[in-house]
Design a protein around this motif. Structure first.
Motif: not given
Lengths: 369, 324
Positions: B32-38, B187-190, B251-256, B309-316
């Protein structure tokens, strides 16, 4: 055509009412599905909130909580900050009240202790608001996430203290000892009875008056002072604030301090008004409801008082549902609250296109369209 | 020493059980958040699906139908979230909050109406739940030192959904970082305008993301009530959705890294449970409340930029408005 071309009464009057009706309709359908009559339930709630003996006092008591937490969310919203931490700020505010009273109630006269406890509630709440504010302003962490985390941290601190250091000796439940006699805010029904009126018992206390004063204070701050102007400007554009010669980071921290202080003062109503000791979970979700209150009230003190009254009535009327129905409990109120937040918050403009269409078709015959 | 070793192994085993719903919800949040939806509604979706799964399993006697019910209800909530946030460009945090509060109220209300047990569902017996799968030779392995204990206690004896959770991390990693769909999703999240001008549908991708999140939360909820537990108890999500959100950020929005954060937070909870009332030499009684608060505390420290540093997807959090 968009929101700005609609008259104000539609934007701040009609749309919120439509959203409320939509939320109540969905709630009514759910009540019907579980096999009860929604209109009967509504009747019970209205009677429970306003008609029965002492009901109004209880309704206004809950209203007081919502005014504080609603104002807290609204003030932050004006600077475009989303403070979800009202719950934690209120808890820590209550801790402030408790610490002041527990340390001083054996040495100072009760009146003085009460006078000191009120600013303590605000100050402790402000501290719990200003830390996320600082983290947002100076360290760039998102206020929504930090305030969520701070709610959990506050809750753990309360469990830790109330089941530990502050636990009353010889007690099993996690709460402090009772405050000394006379350390409470005056109850409205007692004052009115002294003045010769006959009013039935309710927990409504001086906090209600403090809440109304806070409403006036917030209105004056936001719309009548230079600082309020800067706060709103920061909400629209941080660069505008910089051009005006102010540091947006300082404004953010100040706004979060005010917001936290308002949420913290909610504890006056519960702790200094009725409980006279600090108990666990006295905030019981009022901080979250404050978000719904601010949304419905469109972040304006008058709207917030009205929305608080609605939620106060829902809470008090909801308690009545417990007695009257087998299958409906006060969790029903939680469900209605969720629906109201959904419709008047997330789906605030659901009905806008339709309203715009109807409005402009009605306007057309007279010319301008 | 041998006893301490066994204690340790059992704590690791408990960690995996506690971390399972966290892992599933963190992967849900990742989509969800990678696509820009909190998505702060992980909690509500998990709670609601826990209720739906337990109800379904109690009524039909089948845990698989329970799982289907749990997923269905969770996806329905996802669609509400999508309708509010994508279709109507509403505030994503408010929508999530509404779903969480709605789920708290609705589960108890429906629970009382259906079962009249104060908001709980009936106790689910073994055939109505996902039961532990004992791997081959687990009993014999007991006699093999170290490796045998690890095999018997940690690897064997988990229910199906634990394996699903671990598998979901691999799938998430593959889908999000190795497929065209994943590329578009990120891409949609950024930079949603880039996807839009390349002819992709921003709304379509975001809806797919929240639906996948719904499926994963549905599995997490089902795990709580029909695998880990034996029935639904009110408020049984108990903040796990928020811990998962914290783990996702950690986890900085990464799976592992998110998986590792879930395991770390799960370990803290398992440790707190094990240390409850235990006297430790020198230190004495450790307050379990303080261990349980660590996930939140560490996340705040991380967000403040003190550890990495944890930076979220830009367009979240930003609704996409197509230019005309």
């Amino acid at each position: 055509m968009n929101a700005s071309s609609l008259p104000r009464w539609i934007d701040i009057g009609l749309l919120p009412v439509l959203n409320l009706i939509a939320a109540l309709t969905v709630a009514g359908v759910i009540i019907a599905i579980i096999g009860e009559n929604p209109f009967v339930a509504m009747g019970v709630m209205i009677k429970g909130a306003f008609v029965y003996d002492g009901a109004l006092g209880y309704t206004l008591f809950y209203t007081t909580n919502f005014i504080f937490t609603g104002l807290a969310v609204a003030v932050a919203f004006h600077a475009m900050l989303f403070n979800i931490g009202g719950e934690g700020q209120a808890m820590i505010g209550g801790l402030g009240v408790g610490l002041v009273v527990l340390f001083l109630d054996s040495v100072l006269p009760p009146l003085l202790v009460v006078i000191l406890a009120v600013p303590a509630a605000a100050a402790f709440g402000a501290v719990w608001g200003v830390i996320p504010g600082w983290l947002q302003a100076r360290r760039g962490s998102h206020i929504v996430i930090t305030t969520i985390m701070f709610n959990f941290i506050a809750s753990s601190i309360m469990v830790w203290l109330l089941a530990g250091m502050l636990m009353a000796p010889g007690q099993m439940s996690p709460e402090t000892r009772s405050f000394a006699d006379g350390i409470n805010l005056p109850l409205v029904y007692e004052v009115l009875q002294m003045a010769g009126f006959s009013v039935s018992r309710s927990p409504l206390n001086l906090s209600f008056v403090i809440a109304l004063l806070a409403c006036f204070g917030v209105w004056y701050l936001i719309w009548r002072t230079k600082l309020g102007y800067i706060i709103r400007a920061t909400g629209h554009s941080e660069r505008a604030t910089i051009y005006a010669g102010h540091d947006p980071a300082k404004i953010i921290m100040l706004v979060m301090a005010i917001s936290g202080a308002l949420a913290g003062m909610m504890s006056l109503n519960e702790i200094l008004g009725v409980q006279q000791r600090v108990i666990l979970n006295f905030t019981s979700g009022y901080g979250f409801t404050g978000i719904a209150v601010a949304l419905m009230g469109r972040n304006h003190p008058i709207g917030i008082v009205l929305a608080s009254l609605l939620f106060g009535a829902l809470y008090q009327g909801g308690a009545e549902l417990d007695f009257e129905f087998q299958t409906i409990t006060r969790e029903m109120v939680l469900m209605i609250q969720g629906l109201i937040i959904l419709f008047s918050g997330a789906l605030a403009y659901l009905f806008m296109p339709a309203v715009v269409r109807i409005y402009s078709s009605l306007r057309k015959p007279t010319g301008s369209g | 020493m041998a006893d301490l070793w066994l204690q340790f192994v059992l704590t690791i085993d408990a960690t995996l059980r506690v971390a399972t719903p966290l892992i599933l919800c963190a992967m849900a949040g990742l989509f969800s958040e990678r696509s820009g939806i909190i998505d702060i509604s992980l909690e509500g979706k998990m709670l609601m699906s826990a209720f739906a799964a337990a109800s379904m399993a109690a009524l039909t006697g089948s845990p698989l139908l329970g799982l289907a019910g749990g997923i269905l209800v969770s996806v329905a909530l996802s669609l509400i979230h999508g309708f509010a946030c994508v279709t109507h460009k509403g505030n994503q945090v408010i929508s999530g909050l509404a779903i969480n509060i709605l789920a708290s109220g609705l589960t108890v209300t429906l629970g009382i109406a259906l079962f009249a047990q104060g908001g709980q569902t009936p106790f689910l017996n073994k055939s109505e739940r996902f039961t532990d799968i004992v791997l081959p030779f687990a009993e014999q392995a007991e006699h093999v030192p170290v490796l045998g204990t690890i095999y018997k206690e940690i690897i064997s004896g988990h229910n199906l959904l634990v394996w699903v959770a671990l598998f979901s991390v691999i799938v998430t990693g593959y889908v999000v970082f190795r497929t065209t769909f994943g590329l578009r999703l990120r891409a949609v999240g950024e930079k949603p305008e880039a996807v839009d001008s390349a002819g992709g549908s921003v709304s379509g991708l975001r809806f797919q993301a929240v639906i996948i999140a719904g499926v994963l939360c549905g599995i997490a909820g089902t795990y709580l009530s029909t695998a880990h537990g034996a029935g639904f108890i009110r408020e049984m999500a108990a903040g796990k959705g928020y811990i998962a959100l914290a783990a996702l950020i950690f986890g900085k929005w990464r799976p592992v890294p998110a998986l590792l954060a879930c395991l770390m937070f799960g370990f803290m909870e398992a440790l707190a449970a094990r240390l409850q009332g235990v006297e430790i030499p020198v230190i004495g009684n450790i307050s379990t409340d303080l261990i349980l608060v660590l996930p939140y505390f560490l996340t705040v420290i991380l967000l403040a930029g003190f550890i990495g540093k944890a930076s979220p997807p830009r367009s979240i959090g930003v609704p996409y408005i197509k230019e005309r």
